[in-house]
Design a protein around this motif. Structure first.
Motif, PDB file in Angstrom:
ATOM      1  N   ILE A   1     -27.180  25.911 -65.332  1.00  0.00           N
ATOM      2  CA  ILE A   1     -26.834  24.878 -66.300  1.00  0.00           C
ATOM      3  C   ILE A   1     -25.576  25.282 -67.055  1.00  0.00           C
ATOM      4  O   ILE A   1     -24.673  24.482 -67.283  1.00  0.00           O
ATOM      5  CB  ILE A   1     -27.999  24.637 -67.275  1.00  0.00           C
ATOM      6  CG1 ILE A   1     -29.175  23.997 -66.557  1.00  0.00           C
ATOM      7  CG2 ILE A   1     -27.553  23.767 -68.443  1.00  0.00           C
ATOM      8  CD1 ILE A   1     -28.909  22.591 -66.055  1.00  0.00           C
ATOM      9  N   VAL A   2     -25.489  26.531 -67.453  1.00  0.00           N
ATOM     10  CA  VAL A   2     -24.308  27.022 -68.177  1.00  0.00           C
ATOM     11  C   VAL A   2     -23.059  26.929 -67.307  1.00  0.00           C
ATOM     12  O   VAL A   2     -21.991  26.507 -67.758  1.00  0.00           O
ATOM     13  CB  VAL A   2     -24.528  28.473 -68.638  1.00  0.00           C
ATOM     14  CG1 VAL A   2     -23.240  29.060 -69.209  1.00  0.00           C
ATOM     15  CG2 VAL A   2     -25.628  28.533 -69.681  1.00  0.00           C
ATOM     16  N   LEU A   3     -23.178  27.297 -66.045  1.00  0.00           N
ATOM     17  CA  LEU A   3     -22.013  27.337 -65.155  1.00  0.00           C
ATOM     18  C   LEU A   3     -21.642  25.970 -64.598  1.00  0.00           C
ATOM     19  O   LEU A   3     -20.597  25.839 -63.955  1.00  0.00           O
ATOM     20  CB  LEU A   3     -22.293  28.302 -63.988  1.00  0.00           C
ATOM     21  CG  LEU A   3     -22.546  29.769 -64.371  1.00  0.00           C
ATOM     22  CD1 LEU A   3     -22.922  30.576 -63.143  1.00  0.00           C
ATOM     23  CD2 LEU A   3     -21.322  30.360 -65.052  1.00  0.00           C
ATOM     24  N   ALA A   4     -22.477  24.966 -64.830  1.00  0.00           N
ATOM     25  CA  ALA A   4     -22.217  23.646 -64.244  1.00  0.00           C
ATOM     26  C   ALA A   4     -21.007  22.967 -64.864  1.00  0.00           C
ATOM     27  O   ALA A   4     -20.329  22.183 -64.200  1.00  0.00           O
ATOM     28  CB  ALA A   4     -23.450  22.759 -64.388  1.00  0.00           C
ATOM     29  N   LYS A   5     -20.704  23.254 -66.142  1.00  0.00           N
ATOM     30  CA  LYS A   5     -19.591  22.612 -66.834  1.00  0.00           C
ATOM     31  C   LYS A   5     -18.659  23.675 -67.401  1.00  0.00           C
ATOM     32  O   LYS A   5     -19.109  24.648 -68.013  1.00  0.00           O
ATOM     33  CB  LYS A   5     -20.106  21.717 -67.970  1.00  0.00           C
ATOM     34  CG  LYS A   5     -20.944  20.536 -67.514  1.00  0.00           C
ATOM     35  CD  LYS A   5     -20.094  19.498 -66.808  1.00  0.00           C
ATOM     36  CE  LYS A   5     -20.927  18.285 -66.405  1.00  0.00           C
ATOM     37  NZ  LYS A   5     -20.095  17.254 -65.748  1.00  0.00           N
ATOM     38  N   GLU A   6     -17.341  23.461 -67.215  1.00  0.00           N
ATOM     39  CA  GLU A   6     -16.365  24.456 -67.632  1.00  0.00           C
ATOM     40  C   GLU A   6     -16.347  24.675 -69.144  1.00  0.00           C
ATOM     41  O   GLU A   6     -15.998  25.772 -69.594  1.00  0.00           O
ATOM     42  CB  GLU A   6     -14.961  24.053 -67.151  1.00  0.00           C
ATOM     43  CG  GLU A   6     -14.696  24.260 -65.667  1.00  0.00           C
ATOM     44  CD  GLU A   6     -15.410  23.240 -64.792  1.00  0.00           C
ATOM     45  OE1 GLU A   6     -15.936  22.251 -65.351  1.00  0.00           O
ATOM     46  OE2 GLU A   6     -15.452  23.444 -63.561  1.00  0.00           O
ATOM     47  N   ASN A   7     -16.695  23.652 -69.915  1.00  0.00           N
ATOM     48  CA  ASN A   7     -16.636  23.824 -71.369  1.00  0.00           C
ATOM     49  C   ASN A   7     -17.907  24.447 -71.928  1.00  0.00           C
ATOM     50  O   ASN A   7     -18.119  24.451 -73.134  1.00  0.00           O
ATOM     51  CB  ASN A   7     -16.369  22.483 -72.056  1.00  0.00           C
ATOM     52  CG  ASN A   7     -17.375  21.425 -71.670  1.00  0.00           C
ATOM     53  OD1 ASN A   7     -18.308  21.681 -70.909  1.00  0.00           O
ATOM     54  ND2 ASN A   7     -17.204  20.221 -72.203  1.00  0.00           N
ATOM     55  N   ARG A   8     -18.759  24.997 -71.058  1.00  0.00           N
ATOM     56  CA  ARG A   8     -19.946  25.710 -71.527  1.00  0.00           C
ATOM     57  C   ARG A   8     -19.772  27.224 -71.464  1.00  0.00           C
ATOM     58  O   ARG A   8     -20.622  27.955 -71.970  1.00  0.00           O
ATOM     59  CB  ARG A   8     -21.169  25.324 -70.698  1.00  0.00           C
ATOM     60  CG  ARG A   8     -21.535  23.862 -70.778  1.00  0.00           C
ATOM     61  CD  ARG A   8     -22.692  23.548 -69.842  1.00  0.00           C
ATOM     62  NE  ARG A   8     -22.929  22.108 -69.765  1.00  0.00           N
ATOM     63  CZ  ARG A   8     -23.748  21.548 -68.899  1.00  0.00           C
ATOM     64  NH1 ARG A   8     -24.416  22.295 -68.042  1.00  0.00           N
ATOM     65  NH2 ARG A   8     -23.912  20.236 -68.879  1.00  0.00           N
ATOM     66  N   PHE A   9     -18.749  27.714 -70.809  1.00  0.00           N
ATOM     67  CA  PHE A   9     -18.618  29.161 -70.641  1.00  0.00           C
ATOM     68  C   PHE A   9     -17.193  29.630 -70.884  1.00  0.00           C
ATOM     69  O   PHE A   9     -16.242  28.850 -70.901  1.00  0.00           O
ATOM     70  CB  PHE A   9     -19.081  29.594 -69.240  1.00  0.00           C
ATOM     71  CG  PHE A   9     -18.293  28.992 -68.109  1.00  0.00           C
ATOM     72  CD1 PHE A   9     -17.073  29.526 -67.703  1.00  0.00           C
ATOM     73  CD2 PHE A   9     -18.763  27.874 -67.435  1.00  0.00           C
ATOM     74  CE1 PHE A   9     -16.352  28.973 -66.663  1.00  0.00           C
ATOM     75  CE2 PHE A   9     -18.053  27.303 -66.393  1.00  0.00           C
ATOM     76  CZ  PHE A   9     -16.840  27.862 -66.002  1.00  0.00           C
ATOM     77  N   THR A  10     -17.064  30.932 -71.090  1.00  0.00           N
ATOM     78  CA  THR A  10     -15.776  31.599 -71.232  1.00  0.00           C
ATOM     79  C   THR A  10     -15.613  32.574 -70.079  1.00  0.00           C
ATOM     80  O   THR A  10     -16.575  33.264 -69.697  1.00  0.00           O
ATOM     81  CB  THR A  10     -15.705  32.356 -72.569  1.00  0.00           C
ATOM     82  OG1 THR A  10     -15.785  31.415 -73.643  1.00  0.00           O
ATOM     83  CG2 THR A  10     -14.402  33.138 -72.692  1.00  0.00           C
ATOM     84  N   VAL A  11     -14.412  32.641 -69.515  1.00  0.00           N
ATOM     85  CA  VAL A  11     -14.125  33.539 -68.402  1.00  0.00           C
ATOM     86  C   VAL A  11     -13.566  34.848 -68.956  1.00  0.00           C
ATOM     87  O   VAL A  11     -12.622  34.842 -69.748  1.00  0.00           O
ATOM     88  CB  VAL A  11     -13.112  32.919 -67.424  1.00  0.00           C
ATOM     89  CG1 VAL A  11     -12.896  33.839 -66.222  1.00  0.00           C
ATOM     90  CG2 VAL A  11     -13.588  31.549 -66.968  1.00  0.00           C
ATOM     91  N   MET A  12     -14.154  35.958 -68.554  1.00  0.00           N
ATOM     92  CA  MET A  12     -13.674  37.281 -68.954  1.00  0.00           C
ATOM     93  C   MET A  12     -12.918  37.893 -67.775  1.00  0.00           C
ATOM     94  O   MET A  12     -13.482  38.101 -66.706  1.00  0.00           O
ATOM     95  CB  MET A  12     -14.840  38.172 -69.370  1.00  0.00           C
ATOM     96  CG  MET A  12     -15.606  37.645 -70.576  1.00  0.00           C
ATOM     97  SD  MET A  12     -17.066  38.628 -70.972  1.00  0.00           S
ATOM     98  CE  MET A  12     -16.308  40.217 -71.347  1.00  0.00           C
ATOM     99  N   LEU A  13     -11.637  38.175 -67.976  1.00  0.00           N
ATOM    100  CA  LEU A  13     -10.772  38.681 -66.917  1.00  0.00           C
ATOM    101  C   LEU A  13     -10.409  40.135 -67.174  1.00  0.00           C
ATOM    102  O   LEU A  13     -10.239  40.552 -68.323  1.00  0.00           O
ATOM    103  CB  LEU A  13      -9.481  37.867 -66.839  1.00  0.00           C
ATOM    104  CG  LEU A  13      -9.623  36.351 -66.631  1.00  0.00           C
ATOM    105  CD1 LEU A  13      -8.256  35.690 -66.735  1.00  0.00           C
ATOM    106  CD2 LEU A  13     -10.253  36.049 -65.294  1.00  0.00           C
ATOM    107  N   SER A  14     -10.265  40.898 -66.109  1.00  0.00           N
ATOM    108  CA  SER A  14      -9.765  42.269 -66.213  1.00  0.00           C
ATOM    109  C   SER A  14      -9.080  42.629 -64.908  1.00  0.00           C
ATOM    110  O   SER A  14      -9.489  42.176 -63.836  1.00  0.00           O
ATOM    111  CB  SER A  14     -10.901  43.252 -66.512  1.00  0.00           C
ATOM    112  OG  SER A  14     -11.845  43.264 -65.459  1.00  0.00           O
ATOM    113  N   THR A  15      -8.042  43.429 -64.992  1.00  0.00           N
ATOM    114  CA  THR A  15      -7.314  43.826 -63.799  1.00  0.00           C
ATOM    115  C   THR A  15      -8.047  44.949 -63.095  1.00  0.00           C
ATOM    116  O   THR A  15      -8.735  45.762 -63.726  1.00  0.00           O
ATOM    117  CB  THR A  15      -5.896  44.293 -64.162  1.00  0.00           C
ATOM    118  OG1 THR A  15      -5.994  45.338 -65.132  1.00  0.00           O
ATOM    119  CG2 THR A  15      -5.087  43.155 -64.745  1.00  0.00           C
TER     120      THR A  15
END
Length: 467
Positions: free
Chosen positions: A31-45
């Motif tokens: 449910i959380v991952l179904a919509k982009e405005n429900r989650f934050t993406v954590m990026l790292s190199t």
């Protein structure tokens, strides 16, 4: 990783504590991952790969190279650094046999022999072209020889843009006026670089901003890992588990596959010396003998089997009894309205405590009722969750899930279960009870009945020897 945003997560937890319903952990993640405005993406190199992430300061969007970030700021955020105005100038002079035109936008660029042609072409590309490399875009430029088209370009060039540098008060810096893209780029690099681009090893970006990122390895990495987590949200579940536990929610595992469920109520066992009132005992015995019956069928079959009249008062009393049993943990109500009650243990509570003092208590019917036993990571049979690393390409995209909710717009009121056969009924039920609809609209969350009996209601019977 993908981390649930705070507002959706908080509203989900509130809904769980209001309804006392039990949710499958993986369904909450989906449910959380179904919509982009429900989650934050954590990026790292990745270690020893690349030179980090380059962040556009005005809008916080990450890029793979400093040049891409600069071009993005110049194309979209010049008003933060310059006052842009248009002035009339002398038209270009010369014998122009043809002019080039953009096939994508239809805008006239100019003849290749014009001294500002490359600046105009690059500026047009940065401002108007998305999802295409510059070299590929050059193939979309055509030559036009019609005299009227050439004259239209000449007339267009009678108006030129100039850029006056915005100077902070008290800085002592003299205002400057720039005219070309090269002048703008040089000025930003030498005088405003920290306000344009910063370099980071790790970064967070809201899910709704992913579509604003340019096509490339970075964006593809996010999309690939997101799709993988939507299919099997193992990393998201491991992150979400700790966050839910800190909100005092409880975990149980059920069935041979060890499916993990989450609920605001810790389950309780009945013992041979547990005493209920007549109505409560009748209701819990009926639920026990009809495992996974829904509330709708319970309302229809309970009175019919008992041979009693289903008056409004009787229905109200039954719903109050059911809510008390669910809120105390004797009956489990799943997100799709299924009900389940464990069988009573063939011993007294005192005997069970004495047995537990000597040996660990065994799981009943494959269900772990101790919250500590439920703290094992949701891992595959091949590896422990502690060894699971975030999946990355050029970046490691973190999976996290806050909760089933539209960030500020995704939540909706608890509604009737969806009749669509194309939607997963448990996912729809989770969305409904958490206050959101699978399509992401927001509405009010229904609270419990005001006249529902409390845990300490003196009218309700209590187990002998229980807390």
């Amino acid at each position: 990783m993908f981390v649930a945003q705070d507002k959706p997560f908080d509203m989900l937890v509130k809904a769980m504590k209001t309804t006392f319903k039990t949710y499958e952990l993986f369904e909450l993640c989906r449910i959380v991952l179904a919509k982009e405005n429900r989650f934050t993406v954590m990026l790292s190199t990745l270690p020893n790969i690349g030179s980090g992430l380059f962040i556009s300061v005005p809008d916080q969007i990450p890029f793979e190279s400093e040049e891409e970030a600069f071009n993005h700021v110049i194309a979209s955020h010049l008003e933060r650094f310059f006052e842009v105005s248009e002035v009339e100038v002398d038209p270009p002079k010369g014998n122009f046999q043809f002019v080039n035109r953009c096939q994508v936008t239809g805008e006239l660029i100019g003849p290749p022999n014009y001294h500002r042609y490359q600046d105009i072409l690059r500026d047009h590309f940065n401002r108007n072209i998305q999802g295409m490399s510059y070299d590929r875009y050059l193939e979309k430029v055509e030559s036009v020889r019609e005299p009227e088209v050439i004259q239209a370009w000449v007339d267009k060039m009678k108006v030129s843009r100039q850029y006056k540098v915005i100077v902070a008060e008290g800085s002592g810096e003299e205002p400057r006026i720039l005219h070309t893209l090269d002048e703008i780029r040089f000025f930003l690099l030498t005088n405003r670089k920290q306000q344009v681009v910063v370099q980071k090893e790790k970064w967070r970006i809201p899910g709704e901003k992913v579509e604003l990122m340019p096509e490339g390895n970075l964006r593809r990495s996010i999309e690939v890992v997101l799709e993988d987590q939507r299919r099997f949200p193992l990393d998201t579940a491991n992150h979400l588990r700790g966050r839910l536990r800190r909100c005092n929610l409880h975990f149980t595992k059920r069935g041979s596959k060890g499916i993990t469920y989450v609920c605001a109520v810790k389950r309780k066992h009945r013992y041979s010396d547990t005493v209920f009132s007549t109505s409560l005992q009748s209701l819990i015995s009926f639920v026990e003998s009809h495992p996974e019956i829904t509330q709708v069928k319970l309302m229809e079959e309970y009175f019919a089997e008992a041979g009693a009249e289903a008056t409004d008062e009787a229905r109200k009393q039954m719903l109050q009894d059911l809510r008390w049993l669910v809120s105390e943990g004797y009956v489990t109500e799943y997100a799709d309205d299924r009900l389940f009650a464990d069988k009573a243990l063939p011993m007294t509570q005192a005997e069970d405590k004495q047995r537990q003092a000597g040996t660990p208590r065994k799981q009943d019917d494959g269900v772990s009722t101790d919250a500590d036993n439920a703290e094992d990571e949701v891992v595959s049979t091949e590896e422990d969750a502690s060894d699971v690393e975030p999946v990355t390409a050029d970046v490691s995209v973190s999976s996290a899930a806050s909760e089933a909710v539209e960030s500020s717009e995704s939540l909706v009121e608890a509604a009737e279960p969806s009749e669509s056969v194309e939607k997963d009924p448990s996912a729809v039920a989770v969305a409904e009870v958490a206050g959101l609809d699978p399509d992401g609209s927001e509405a009010a969350i229904a609270g419990p009945e005001s006249d529902a009996p409390s845990v300490s209601d003196p009218e309700k019977p209590v187990s002998e020897g229980t807390n």
